[in-house]
Design an enzyme around this catalytic site. Structure first.
Site, PDB file in Angstrom:
ATOM      1  N   GLY A 106       0.782  -1.230   0.000  1.00 48.63           N
ATOM      2  CA  GLY A 106       0.000   0.000   0.000  1.00 48.63           C
ATOM      3  C   GLY A 106       0.813   1.279   0.000  1.00 48.63           C
ATOM      4  O   GLY A 106       0.264   2.364   0.024  1.00 48.63           O
ATOM      5  N   CYS A 841      23.478 -11.165  30.959  1.00 48.42           N
ATOM      6  CA  CYS A 841      22.253 -11.206  31.750  1.00 48.42           C
ATOM      7  C   CYS A 841      21.490  -9.899  31.705  1.00 48.42           C
ATOM      8  O   CYS A 841      20.528  -9.704  32.422  1.00 48.42           O
ATOM      9  CB  CYS A 841      22.551 -11.593  33.188  1.00 48.42           C
ATOM     10  SG  CYS A 841      23.537 -10.356  34.043  1.00 48.42           S
TER      11      CYS A 841
HETATM   12  P1  ADP Z   1      -0.458  -3.712  -4.749  1.00 53.53           P
HETATM   13  O1  ADP Z   1       0.995  -3.897  -4.636  1.00 53.53           O
HETATM   14  O2  ADP Z   1      -0.981  -2.520  -4.009  1.00 53.53           O
HETATM   15  O3  ADP Z   1      -1.212  -4.974  -4.487  1.00 53.53           O
HETATM   16  P2  ADP Z   1      -0.791  -4.269  -7.512  1.00 53.53           P
HETATM   17  O4  ADP Z   1       0.212  -3.760  -8.475  1.00 53.53           O
HETATM   18  O5  ADP Z   1      -0.670  -5.689  -7.149  1.00 53.53           O
HETATM   19  O6  ADP Z   1      -0.749  -3.327  -6.259  1.00 53.53           O
HETATM   20  O7  ADP Z   1      -2.209  -3.959  -8.174  1.00 53.53           O
HETATM   21  C1  ADP Z   1      -3.393  -3.534  -7.531  1.00 53.53           C
HETATM   22  C2  ADP Z   1      -4.576  -4.359  -8.020  1.00 53.53           C
HETATM   23  O8  ADP Z   1      -4.702  -4.272  -9.440  1.00 53.53           O
HETATM   24  C3  ADP Z   1      -4.446  -5.821  -7.706  1.00 53.53           C
HETATM   25  O9  ADP Z   1      -5.705  -6.342  -7.359  1.00 53.53           O
HETATM   26  C4  ADP Z   1      -3.978  -6.411  -8.993  1.00 53.53           C
HETATM   27  O10 ADP Z   1      -4.324  -7.766  -9.123  1.00 53.53           O
HETATM   28  C5  ADP Z   1      -4.690  -5.553 -10.023  1.00 53.53           C
HETATM   29  N1  ADP Z   1      -3.944  -5.523 -11.274  1.00 53.53           N
HETATM   30  C6  ADP Z   1      -2.702  -5.070 -11.458  1.00 53.53           C
HETATM   31  N2  ADP Z   1      -2.288  -5.238 -12.724  1.00 53.53           N
HETATM   32  C7  ADP Z   1      -3.328  -5.792 -13.377  1.00 53.53           C
HETATM   33  C8  ADP Z   1      -3.528  -6.222 -14.712  1.00 53.53           C
HETATM   34  N3  ADP Z   1      -2.587  -6.111 -15.639  1.00 53.53           N
HETATM   35  N4  ADP Z   1      -4.717  -6.751 -15.039  1.00 53.53           N
HETATM   36  C9  ADP Z   1      -5.675  -6.873 -14.105  1.00 53.53           C
HETATM   37  N5  ADP Z   1      -5.561  -6.497 -12.831  1.00 53.53           N
HETATM   38  C10 ADP Z   1      -4.394  -5.960 -12.453  1.00 53.53           C
END
Ligand code: ADP
Ligand code: MG
Ligand code: MG
Length: 995
Positions: A106, A841
């Site tokens: 996050g 200790c």
């Molecule tokens: P975080 O590190 O905050 O989890 P992510 O990069 O994993 O962020 O992405 C946030 C959300 O977007 C996740 O639910 C991820 O699965 C989704 N997401 C990221 N890239 C894609 C993609 N190419 N297609 C579909 N969903 C994606």
């Protein structure tokens, strides 16, 4: 050729792999690894962390050639997908995702649906035949991009969409139709223009670079910097950027998205675990608009997808040899995996997974031991606040996590009130500015203790840890005034309920539900492995590495013994005097003016002490028990209130005034540097004489009752060999006299505490009169730094923030200063007296980073408070595994076939874990720099996870064993010596400490 900065993954082949976490970040490295494993991953590419580092080094400019590399690999991606970014007919859409080598959930940004613009939205609508979907994708993109890249407050978008819903008379986003969303897109673009004073970018390449800039920019965002600071993440180059073809879970009822774990991250059971939502995009699961379904119901809803998912999670778990936390999306019946990583888990789950995986032959015992962080194990020994309740609660304030566990009780402000309320059957929580020895009675009956001042080794902290009572110290926002306490603007009165979490230092209003974890069979199996590893360890001539305990009372000793303590490293005799009867006699002794009066009072104490010693000796069943003779300045015991003074005057049959005069005479300007420790015995030999006699009599009694006994006598605050030369013969004479009179033979060691820098420097001389050394690191740290440990709160936090110091020296040993003294004293001492037993200790004895140091420094044992014993058993075993003998390391590394796959790669991917080159055997100076790095890592691993995230998304716990890579390989066979094969040779030689 230019340096390779961009790595493609797709079509079943990737240019990177899991070993490249440092370069590709955790997300990118595992996307590459999964691609190579033939797991369905949407194709894409990763821009390396080196680019991020260079970007910041060069005043936010990219290294030459990166743009070209991105363009090339984008073309490759477009070919693979058969679509082009921004194509007005059939656009390729991508996500731009952050991903550092260390997981920072996050903290950094992700942008989805990149490539949408006024033209491609129409193409997407036409191509998919789904106008609503296309306009929704566009409006989501503007919202994310506007917020993340262009700095438009997201409330503005949220306001617009909720206005639109109101106007349409609908409740859910999903109730808005294509036309509504199209209008919303216009409104969003207007918002962007007004707020950012720029049009929303239409050119896909502008969008792409804007997003890449934003992700690299988020690395130095306030919250990411703060996060790294709090988690003590150091030595990480930067984040990588992953650009990946979008897949859509919101395409209809045959689409969906979810998060799953290969095992249950809260119980550790080998059960597939997770949540999903059909017809939804990733962020919908997190946003909590709809309630996700349990993964098990996917089996009913779509058997084929479910089975495929199960197959993948099995494959990934086997491959990475650890529990996996995965993100998946189903687009029109086709499954994609978007992320996998080692799952964060609770302490219970960490132990269960480790033990189960050994049984499943997935990992070795050594890997299992390295995988559970001491902090997670610690969770299992204390009550915790119910995870959901804690998540929902707002902390009032935060102090030092002085003693772990959660407690809930009604506020009382004095020890006296604590006892009175307790008598009435109330649960109380003692809130004070600080505590002192006379508060002990109230501390014992309190559920928890909260102080507004004091550090990790303040009286409250030390006593609370010893008793296993949750405690927060140094919560400086808490203002105690009479019978009220205020925090911020809030006022609390006596009797109000509060809850504290001593594991993380947070204070909450009211009664939060607590849960007590069960101590499982798995835990004892696990700790038995730790013990085996410690027992089998060798450092030069030194065999084994023991865990002892600090216990002042038979109860404590018994408990510590059950927790696996192998001896008592510190029995503080003065703590025995807090008992009312003893305290009275003791006070009489203190104010005695003649030797005769003093002896008279001592005579009354002797049988009481003898009884305590007997209890402890018995509880420890023949294990060594180090009894420290009287240490603190006498004034600590004198009456403090007029009532107490009057009571004592009556007992002594003297006037209050004359007693007061005597008490005043004991006053010292600086008592901690005053008349204390063995100085008391140099001036009044009869005090130690009485104590030695009590020890001898208790030992004799044991022998008569056929209870094995191994007493050791420890003389504190020694500064010169001559003190021991003077005091040791006294003690020996008394032992001899008592044993002769009792007709028994007991071997009693006499040794000293090394806690004054002068003693550490003159240790070679002191060792002539000592059978053992025990480092009293609280005082040694205090005196080496000239920091009063009760007064550090006013400046130490600033020292840490400005990195004048790396760690709180009262929490983890300062290796360069105090540690240098310890190593020096150990070497000098052993040179004179090769049989010298050496331990620690101080409060540091329960700290994992310090335990690692103690192992490297050649100490025979660490001694810590009873509740820390299991944690210390684990930390000590990890120290053994992390510091194999040099000879072994130099030998040709043997990697058991079992681990080659994941293990080998893991070795060099953890950024912060930089091991020193093969460690020297015992008594050699450890490489200083490496040691310091190590502390950073250990502390990082040590933090208690904030159990605050929802299970669905960012996992159950923040910091988990999973973080710890298999940095050290070990052999599979039981009794085998550990072989180290990690990339240690890479580490450049580091400066040697001076002799
Ligand atoms: P975080 O590190 O905050 O989890 P992510 O990069 O994993 O962020 O992405 C946030 C959300 O977007 C996740 O639910 C991820 O699965 C989704 N997401 C990221 N890239 C894609 C993609 N190419 N297609 C579909 N969903 C994606
Ligand atoms: Mg993610
Ligand atoms: Mg001391």
């Amino acid at each position: 050729m230019a340096v390779k900065n961009v790595y493609f993954f797709g079509n079943g082949k990737a240019e990177g792999d899991a070993a490249m976490k440092n370069t590709l970040g955790g997300k990118g490295a595992n996307l590459a690894e999964m691609t190579n494993l033939g797991i369905p991953v949407p194709p894409g590419f990763t821009i390396s962390t080196d680019v991020c580092a260079a970007f910041y080094e060069n005043g936010k400019k990219y290294p030459a050639g990166v743009d070209k590399q991105v363009l090339d690999v984008l073309t490759r991606l477009e070919k693979t997908m058969g679509k082009k970014l921004g194509d007005p007919n059939d656009p390729l859409l991508v996500s731009v995702r952050s991903g550092a080598p260390v997981s920072m959930p996050g903290m950094m940004e992700t942008i989805l649906n990149l490539g949408m613009n006024d033209r491609s939205v129409k193409g997407l609508a036409a191509k998919t035949g789904n106008h609503r979907f296309a306009w929704d994708a566009y409006r989501r993109f503007i919202q994310m991009y506007g917020d993340v890249v262009m700095g438009v407050p997201h409330e503005e978008f949220e306001g617009a969409i909720s206005d639109m819903k109101k106007a349409r008379g609908v409740r859910l986003d999903t109730d808005l139709r294509a036309g509504d969303l199209e209008r919303l897109v216009d409104e969003y673009k207007r918002i962007v223009k007004e707020s950012a004073r720029k049009e929303f970018p239409q050119a896909p390449m502008d969008q792409l670079w804007g997003a890449i800039n934003a992700v690299f920019g988020s690395w130095m965002g306030d919250k990411a910097i703060k996060y790294r600071e709090i988690e003590n993440i150091k030595g990480v180059k930067g984040t990588a950027v992953n650009v990946q073809a979008m897949v859509f879970g919101n395409f209809g009822d045959d689409s969906g998205t979810g998060v799953c774990f290969s095992r249950d991250p809260s119980t550790g059971k080998n059960e597939f675990y997770g949540e999903y939502l059909m017809n939804a995009q990733g962020e919908d699961v997190v946003a909590g608009i709809r309630t996700p379904e349990k993964i098990a119901s996917l089996a009913k809803e779509n058997k084929a997808i479910y089975n495929q998912l199960v197959g993948i999670k099995n494959k990934l778990e086997k491959h990475f040899r650890d529990m996996q936390d995965m993100e998946f999306t189903v687009q029109q019946g086709k499954l994609y995996i978007l992320q996998t990583r080692n799952g964060k888990r609770t302490g219970t789950a960490a132990v269960k997974c480790a033990v189960d995986m050994v049984a499943e032959k997935l990992i070795t015992k050594e890997m299992a031991v390295l995988r559970v962080s001491p902090a997670l194990l610690d969770q299992l020994l204390h009550p915790m606040i119910d995870v959901n309740a804690q998540k929902a609660a707002m902390a009032l304030t935060k102090g030092l996590n002085a003693s772990p566990g959660a407690a809930c009780g009604r506020i009382v402000f004095t020890a006296h009130e604590a006892e009175a309320w307790h008598e009435r059957g109330e649960k109380v929580l003692l809130v004070r500015k600080d505590t002192s020895p006379e508060d002990i009675g109230g501390m014992v009956v309190s559920q928890g203790i909260l102080t507004s001042t004091g550090g990790m080794t303040s009286h409250a902290a030390v006593v609370a840890r010893g008793m296993g009572t949750p405690c927060i110290a140094g919560a400086h926002e808490v203002v105690v005034q009479g019978k009220t306490m205020s925090i911020g603007g809030r006022t609390f009165n006596e009797g109000d309920w509060i809850t504290i979490d001593g594991s993380i230092g947070e204070v909450y209003e009211g009664q939060l539900p607590l849960v007590t974890p069960e101590v499982s069979k798995d835990m004892s199996t696990f700790l038995r492995w730790c013990d085996e590893i410690r027992a089998a360890s060798t450092r030069g001539n030194l065999k084994g590495f023991e865990v002892w305990t600090n216990a002042d009372q038979p109860d404590d000793a018994k408990r510590a013994f059950q927790f696996g303590a192998q001896g008592v490293g510190l029995c503080r005799t003065e703590h025995m005097f807090f008992d009312k009867e003893k305290l009275t006699h003791f006070r009489a002794m203190i104010v005695a003016e003649t030797e005769a009066e003093r002896k008279e009072a001592l005579k009354k104490i002797l049988p009481l002490q003898q009884k305590d010693f007997f209890g402890i000796f018995k509880a420890m069943e023949g294990k060594p028990v180090v009894v420290r003779l009287l240490d603190p300045p006498l004034h600590e015991f004198v009456p403090h209130t007029p009532e107490e003074t009057a009571e004592l005057a009556q007992h002594l049959n003297v006037s209050v005034d004359s007693l007061k005069t005597k008490i005043d005479k004991l006053h010292e300007q600086n008592p901690m540097l005053g008349h204390r420790g063995c100085r008391l015995a140099v001036t009044y030999p009869e005090i130690y004489d009485m104590q030695v006699e009590a020890i001898a009599l208790a030992a004799a009694e044991c022998v008569k009752q056929k209870i094995p006994v191994r007493p050791e006598i420890m003389i504190p605050i020694v500064i010169t060999a001559r003190e021991l030369k003077l005091l040791r013969p006294n003690a020996e004479a008394i032992l001899k006299r008592v044993f002769a009179a009792e007709g028994v033979k007991v071997d009693v060691k006499i040794g000293t505490m090394i806690e004054v820098p002068r003693a550490a420097i003159r240790s070679g001389h002191i060792a002539k009169y000592a059978d053992f050394f025990s480092f009293g690191t609280n005082d040694l740290t205090q005196m080496t730094f000239a920091f009063s440990r009760d007064d550090v709160a006013s400046f130490l936090p600033v020292y840490l923030k400005k990195v004048v110091l790396d760690v709180d020296p009262f929490k983890s040993i300062d290796e360069e200063g105090v540690g240098f003294l310890i190593e020096n004293a150990t070497q000098q001492g052993r040179a004179v007296n090769p049989k010298l037993s050496v331990g620690i200790c101080g409060e540091h004895g329960g700290d994992p980073a310090t335990i690692d140091f103690c192992y490297r420094a050649g100490l025979s044992y660490v001694s810590c408070s009873p509740f820390r014993v299991p944690v210390a058993r684990l930390a000590a075993a990890q120290a053994v595994l992390n510091n194999p003998p040099a000879r072994k390391a130099a030998a040709k590394p043997k990697v058991p076939a079992a681990k080659k796959a994941a293990g080998k790669k893991a070795a060099d991917k953890k950024p912060a874990v930089k091991k020193a080159a093969a460690k020297k055997a015992v008594a050699k100076k450890p490489k200083k720099k490496a040691a310091v790095k190590k502390i950073a890592v250990k502390r990082f691993a040590e933090k208690r996870p904030a159990v605050k995230k929802t299970i669905a998304k960012k996992t159950v716990v923040k910091k988990a064993a999973a973080k710890k890579p298999v940095a050290v390989k070990t052999k599979a066979k039981k009794a085998d010596k550990k072989v180290r094969t990690s990339g240690s040779a890479k580490k450049p030689a580091v400066k040697k400490a001076k002799k």
